[in-house]
Motif scaffolding. Structure first.
Motif, PDB file in Angstrom:
ATOM      1  N   ASN A  83       3.768   5.975  -3.244  1.00 59.29           N
ATOM      2  CA  ASN A  83       5.011   6.602  -3.727  1.00 59.29           C
ATOM      3  C   ASN A  83       5.284   6.339  -5.195  1.00 59.29           C
ATOM      4  OD1 ASN A  83       5.577   7.637  -1.217  1.00 59.29           O
ATOM      5  ND2 ASN A  83       6.591   5.761  -0.546  1.00 59.29           N
ATOM      6  N   MET A  84       4.748   5.225  -5.725  1.00 60.12           N
ATOM      7  CA  MET A  84       5.036   4.847  -7.123  1.00 60.12           C
ATOM      8  C   MET A  84       3.741   4.479  -7.831  1.00 60.12           C
ATOM      9  SD  MET A  84       8.352   2.403  -6.652  1.00 60.12           S
ATOM     10  CE  MET A  84       7.535   1.138  -5.770  1.00 60.12           C
ATOM     11  N   PRO A  85       2.810   5.432  -7.927  1.00 59.51           N
ATOM     12  CA  PRO A  85       1.497   5.062  -8.489  1.00 59.51           C
ATOM     13  C   PRO A  85       1.585   4.530  -9.919  1.00 59.51           C
ATOM     14  CG  PRO A  85       1.711   7.463  -8.232  1.00 59.51           C
ATOM     15  CD  PRO A  85       2.877   6.850  -7.539  1.00 59.51           C
ATOM     16  N   LEU A  86       2.478   5.106 -10.728  1.00 61.76           N
ATOM     17  CA  LEU A  86       2.522   4.671 -12.130  1.00 61.76           C
ATOM     18  C   LEU A  86       2.979   3.222 -12.239  1.00 61.76           C
ATOM     19  CD1 LEU A  86       3.933   7.836 -13.943  1.00 61.76           C
ATOM     20  CD2 LEU A  86       1.574   7.200 -13.387  1.00 61.76           C
ATOM     21  N   GLU A  87       3.963   2.851 -11.410  1.00 64.34           N
ATOM     22  CA  GLU A  87       4.435   1.459 -11.417  1.00 64.34           C
ATOM     23  C   GLU A  87       3.298   0.518 -11.006  1.00 64.34           C
ATOM     24  OE1 GLU A  87       6.156   3.972 -10.406  1.00 64.34           O
ATOM     25  OE2 GLU A  87       8.266   3.729 -10.925  1.00 64.34           O
ATOM     26  N   TYR A  88       2.515   0.927 -10.021  1.00 64.41           N
ATOM     27  CA  TYR A  88       1.434   0.057  -9.542  1.00 64.41           C
ATOM     28  C   TYR A  88       0.325  -0.083 -10.578  1.00 64.41           C
ATOM     29  CZ  TYR A  88       3.121  -1.570  -5.128  1.00 64.41           C
ATOM     30  OH  TYR A  88       3.845  -2.272  -4.186  1.00 64.41           O
ATOM     31  N   TYR A  89      -0.131   1.061 -11.122  1.00 62.44           N
ATOM     32  CA  TYR A  89      -1.170   0.966 -12.159  1.00 62.44           C
ATOM     33  C   TYR A  89      -0.617   0.181 -13.349  1.00 62.44           C
ATOM     34  CZ  TYR A  89      -4.235   4.225  -9.693  1.00 62.44           C
ATOM     35  OH  TYR A  89      -5.051   4.810  -8.764  1.00 62.44           O
ATOM     36  N   GLY A  90       0.611   0.520 -13.747  1.00 62.54           N
ATOM     37  CA  GLY A  90       1.220  -0.120 -14.933  1.00 62.54           C
ATOM     38  C   GLY A  90       1.312  -1.619 -14.743  1.00 62.54           C
ATOM     39  N   ASN A  91       1.850  -2.047 -13.624  1.00 65.37           N
ATOM     40  CA  ASN A  91       2.048  -3.489 -13.410  1.00 65.37           C
ATOM     41  C   ASN A  91       0.714  -4.223 -13.239  1.00 65.37           C
ATOM     42  OD1 ASN A  91       4.167  -5.659 -12.892  1.00 65.37           O
ATOM     43  ND2 ASN A  91       2.822  -5.894 -11.129  1.00 65.37           N
ATOM     44  N   ASN A  92      -0.098  -3.751 -12.316  1.00 68.54           N
ATOM     45  CA  ASN A  92      -1.297  -4.531 -11.964  1.00 68.54           C
ATOM     46  C   ASN A  92      -2.351  -4.509 -13.069  1.00 68.54           C
ATOM     47  OD1 ASN A  92       0.167  -4.849  -9.664  1.00 68.54           O
ATOM     48  ND2 ASN A  92      -1.316  -3.935  -8.261  1.00 68.54           N
ATOM     49  N   SER A 104       4.443 -26.994   7.508  1.00 70.02           N
ATOM     50  CA  SER A 104       5.798 -27.555   7.427  1.00 70.02           C
ATOM     51  C   SER A 104       6.858 -26.585   7.941  1.00 70.02           C
ATOM     52  CB  SER A 104       6.124 -27.891   5.968  1.00 70.02           C
ATOM     53  OG  SER A 104       6.092 -26.689   5.209  1.00 70.02           O
ATOM     54  N   GLY A 105       6.553 -25.293   7.914  1.00 70.69           N
ATOM     55  CA  GLY A 105       7.556 -24.288   8.256  1.00 70.69           C
ATOM     56  C   GLY A 105       8.559 -24.066   7.127  1.00 70.69           C
ATOM     57  N   VAL A 106       8.352 -24.736   6.005  1.00 69.70           N
ATOM     58  CA  VAL A 106       9.289 -24.650   4.875  1.00 69.70           C
ATOM     59  C   VAL A 106       8.950 -23.470   3.968  1.00 69.70           C
ATOM     60  CG1 VAL A 106      10.057 -25.891   2.784  1.00 69.70           C
ATOM     61  CG2 VAL A 106       9.785 -27.116   4.943  1.00 69.70           C
ATOM     62  N   ILE A 107       7.684 -23.090   3.984  1.00 72.32           N
ATOM     63  CA  ILE A 107       7.232 -22.041   3.069  1.00 72.32           C
ATOM     64  C   ILE A 107       6.366 -21.034   3.840  1.00 72.32           C
ATOM     65  CG2 ILE A 107       5.024 -22.840   2.087  1.00 72.32           C
ATOM     66  CD1 ILE A 107       6.652 -22.839  -0.597  1.00 72.32           C
ATOM     67  N   GLY A 108       6.461 -19.787   3.431  1.00 68.89           N
ATOM     68  CA  GLY A 108       5.683 -18.747   4.090  1.00 68.89           C
ATOM     69  C   GLY A 108       5.791 -17.471   3.269  1.00 68.89           C
ATOM     70  N   GLU A 109       5.502 -16.343   3.888  1.00 70.97           N
ATOM     71  CA  GLU A 109       5.588 -15.085   3.149  1.00 70.97           C
ATOM     72  C   GLU A 109       7.068 -14.733   2.934  1.00 70.97           C
ATOM     73  OE1 GLU A 109       3.289 -11.908   4.816  1.00 70.97           O
ATOM     74  OE2 GLU A 109       3.549 -10.719   2.991  1.00 70.97           O
ATOM     75  N   PRO A 110       7.493 -14.505   1.673  1.00 69.29           N
ATOM     76  CA  PRO A 110       8.901 -14.200   1.443  1.00 69.29           C
ATOM     77  C   PRO A 110       9.387 -13.041   2.319  1.00 69.29           C
ATOM     78  CG  PRO A 110       7.750 -14.484  -0.645  1.00 69.29           C
ATOM     79  CD  PRO A 110       6.706 -14.509   0.433  1.00 69.29           C
ATOM     80  N   PHE A 111      10.630 -13.160   2.776  1.00 70.72           N
ATOM     81  CA  PHE A 111      11.193 -12.148   3.673  1.00 70.72           C
ATOM     82  C   PHE A 111      11.339 -10.804   2.957  1.00 70.72           C
ATOM     83  CE2 PHE A 111      14.923  -9.781   5.096  1.00 70.72           C
ATOM     84  CZ  PHE A 111      14.658  -9.650   6.447  1.00 70.72           C
ATOM     85  N   THR A 112      10.942  -9.728   3.620  1.00 73.89           N
ATOM     86  CA  THR A 112      11.275  -8.386   3.131  1.00 73.89           C
ATOM     87  C   THR A 112      11.894  -7.606   4.286  1.00 73.89           C
ATOM     88  OG1 THR A 112       8.941  -7.897   3.463  1.00 73.89           O
ATOM     89  CG2 THR A 112       9.701  -7.841   1.215  1.00 73.89           C
ATOM     90  N   LYS A 113      12.851  -6.767   3.945  1.00 65.14           N
ATOM     91  CA  LYS A 113      13.552  -6.001   4.984  1.00 65.14           C
ATOM     92  C   LYS A 113      12.634  -4.995   5.648  1.00 65.14           C
ATOM     93  CE  LYS A 113      18.405  -6.127   3.831  1.00 65.14           C
ATOM     94  NZ  LYS A 113      19.215  -5.646   2.721  1.00 65.14           N
ATOM     95  N   ARG A 114      11.743  -4.419   4.858  1.00 67.82           N
ATOM     96  CA  ARG A 114      10.849  -3.395   5.409  1.00 67.82           C
ATOM     97  C   ARG A 114       9.401  -3.823   5.232  1.00 67.82           C
ATOM     98  NH1 ARG A 114      10.218   0.838   2.738  1.00 67.82           N
ATOM     99  NH2 ARG A 114      11.073   0.043   0.810  1.00 67.82           N
ATOM    100  N   PRO A 115       8.947  -4.793   6.012  1.00 67.86           N
ATOM    101  CA  PRO A 115       7.541  -5.203   5.829  1.00 67.86           C
ATOM    102  C   PRO A 115       6.593  -4.089   6.271  1.00 67.86           C
ATOM    103  CG  PRO A 115       8.480  -6.293   7.747  1.00 67.86           C
ATOM    104  CD  PRO A 115       9.590  -5.518   7.118  1.00 67.86           C
ATOM    105  N   VAL A 139       0.833  -1.213   0.000  1.00 73.84           N
ATOM    106  CA  VAL A 139       0.000   0.000   0.000  1.00 73.84           C
ATOM    107  C   VAL A 139       0.873   1.271   0.000  1.00 73.84           C
ATOM    108  CG1 VAL A 139      -1.706   1.304   1.343  1.00 73.84           C
ATOM    109  CG2 VAL A 139      -2.009  -1.152   0.955  1.00 73.84           C
ATOM    110  N   PRO A 140       1.846   1.416   0.930  1.00 75.76           N
ATOM    111  CA  PRO A 140       2.666   2.646   0.914  1.00 75.76           C
ATOM    112  C   PRO A 140       3.495   2.797  -0.367  1.00 75.76           C
ATOM    113  CG  PRO A 140       3.382   1.166   2.689  1.00 75.76           C
ATOM    114  CD  PRO A 140       2.133   0.598   2.130  1.00 75.76           C
ATOM    115  N   ASP A 141       4.050   1.690  -0.890  1.00 76.48           N
ATOM    116  CA  ASP A 141       4.809   1.807  -2.149  1.00 76.48           C
ATOM    117  C   ASP A 141       3.906   2.319  -3.267  1.00 76.48           C
ATOM    118  OD1 ASP A 141       7.018   0.882  -0.871  1.00 76.48           O
ATOM    119  OD2 ASP A 141       7.100  -1.072  -1.886  1.00 76.48           O
ATOM    120  N   SER A 142       2.648   1.897  -3.237  1.00 77.70           N
ATOM    121  CA  SER A 142       1.736   2.317  -4.313  1.00 77.70           C
ATOM    122  C   SER A 142       1.465   3.817  -4.256  1.00 77.70           C
ATOM    123  CB  SER A 142       0.434   1.512  -4.269  1.00 77.70           C
ATOM    124  OG  SER A 142      -0.472   2.004  -3.294  1.00 77.70           O
TER     125      SER A 142
END
Ligand code: NAD
Ligand code: WQD
Length: 334
Positions: A92-101, A187-198, A87-90
């Motif tokens: 700051n970067m509305p064109l990237e979000y509209y463009g991609n999605n 399993s604990g093997v898979i989950g939400e990919p790590f991000t530095k600034r969640p 949400v916050p990235d969108s």
């Protein structure tokens, strides 16, 4: 039956692929460009299920590559997860979000309509409701004011799909509005990919517990709720994943080919409640402070989920304890 999962290396896509494989679905094709994930996810899926996914590194905003994919592979069902979701990235970067999605969706629909696709399942979001006046929100609740460009892309996505379904009566189109997906595979093997600034609460909680962050700031304690903190409908990612399997088997009985379902538990939980549940269940003390309200936050939202329960024959079964336990197990294994 060939099934395309876009964004299959991502959080919800990977959990859905696991369930599809476990339930005997074969010929699964994943498209991802790893903007927010990694190709190594497919090895983890194989580790858990013993089965392989066919995967392609394609940017879905590339119209020619996307259409060629549809021409070469006889896809019956598309489950379209791929999108940017912060949400916050969108903001700051509305064109990237509209463009991609939006461009990704348009290219998929164009490929699907010319190549015999029978069903499209779209990842929508409770953010389409904006700041609702009445709770719980049902599928009949109108779209609210979009609080971010991200939310706008989901409203626009649903509008595009509605019009697409009107023209393509032979294609069954389903929008699934997820509330707040949390937790990870048992399993604990898979989950939400790590991000530095969640940005989302649960990864912030687990990173604080793991001492990767100093503290959690609770955004506001003076809302008109039981304990003053915001209320959300947290739902386990495996319950969300399961709804996609149900959606594959869903046929709208009313001769309509466009349907919308809320995927929430129907139960609201406050920020302080989830922090306390995490502490109690995992036996960890979390460092948190009360801060200011976050701009654009909705005071409270939770789902009316009876339509999804009856029409999809879907029941969310994982409780808050399972959500916070599995989230913590995943954080420790990351
Ligand atoms: P995610 O970021 O983990 O997964 C999305 C995947 O799509 C990523 O692997 C990313 O690399 C891929 N992708 C993005 N743009 C692409 C492109 N142009 N071409 C190819 N691949 C691309 O996100 P998620 O949490 O799994 O979310 C899946 C879907 O559910 C998204 O559409 C999201 O908006 C929606 N949703 C998520 C939440 C949530 O809180 N996780 C809530 C409501 C709705
Ligand atoms: C949950 C609660 C915060 C962080 C967003 C999107 C929504 C959907 C899910 C994609 C809120 C509070 C958070 C923190 C806090 N995604 N919080 N301190 O905002 O409900 O929804 O993700 O579709 O569309 O808008 O999720 O996890 O960010 O916040 O107090 O450091 O936790 O105020 O009440 P949100 P979230």
């Amino acid at each position: 039956m060939n099934i395309l999962i876009t964004g299959g290396a991502g959080y919800i896509g990977s959990h859905t692929i696991i369930q599809l494989l476990e339930q005997g679905y074969e010929n699964l094709y994943s498209i991802d460009n790893y903007l927010n994930s990694s190709e190594s996810t497919y090895q983890k899926i194989e580790e858990i299920t013993g089965k392989k996914v066919i995967f392609f590194d394609i940017d879905l905003t590339d119209k020619a590559s996307t259409e060629t994919f549809f021409e070469l592979n006889q896809i019956a069902v598309v489950i379209h997860f791929a999108a940017l979701k912060s949400v916050p990235d969108s903001v700051n970067m509305p064109l990237e979000y509209y463009g991609n999605n939006i461009n990704s969706l348009l290219n998929i629909l164009s490929g699907a309509e010319s190549n015999g696709v029978e069903k499209i399942i779209f990842s929508s979001s409770c953010s389409v409701y904006g700041n609702p006046e009445k709770l719980p929100v049902s599928e009949e609740t109108p779209f609210g004011k979009a609080e971010s460009p991200y939310a706008s892309t989901k409203q626009m996505g649903e509008n595009i799909l509605k019009d697409f379904a009107k023209k393509n009566k032979e294609i069954e189109v389903i929008s699934l509005r997820y509330f707040n997906p949390v937790g990870a595979h048992t399993s604990g093997v898979i989950g939400e990919p790590f991000t530095k600034r969640p940005n989302n609460l649960v990864p912030i909680i687990t990173q604080t517990a793991a001492k990767l962050r100093k503290k959690i700031t609770v955004f506001g304690s003076n809302y008109n709720t039981s304990d003053g903190s915001c209320i959300r409908d947290y739902i386990h990612v495996d319950d969300i994943a399961n709804a996609h399997i149900k959606a594959i088997n869903f046929k709208n009985k009313e001769n309509l080919n466009y349907s919308v379902f809320n995927l929430g538990t129907g139960k609201g939980t406050s920020v302080l409640e989830i922090i306390k549940a995490f502490e109690k269940i995992n036996n960890i003390t979390l460092n948190y402070t009360i801060g200011k309200r976050r701009l654009g936050d909705v005071e409270a939202i939770y789902a009316e989920n009876t339509v999804a329960r009856s029409a999809l024959n879907w029941t969310p079964t994982r409780d808050l304890e399972t959500m916070v336990k599995s989230a913590w197990r995943w954080q420790q294994n990351m």
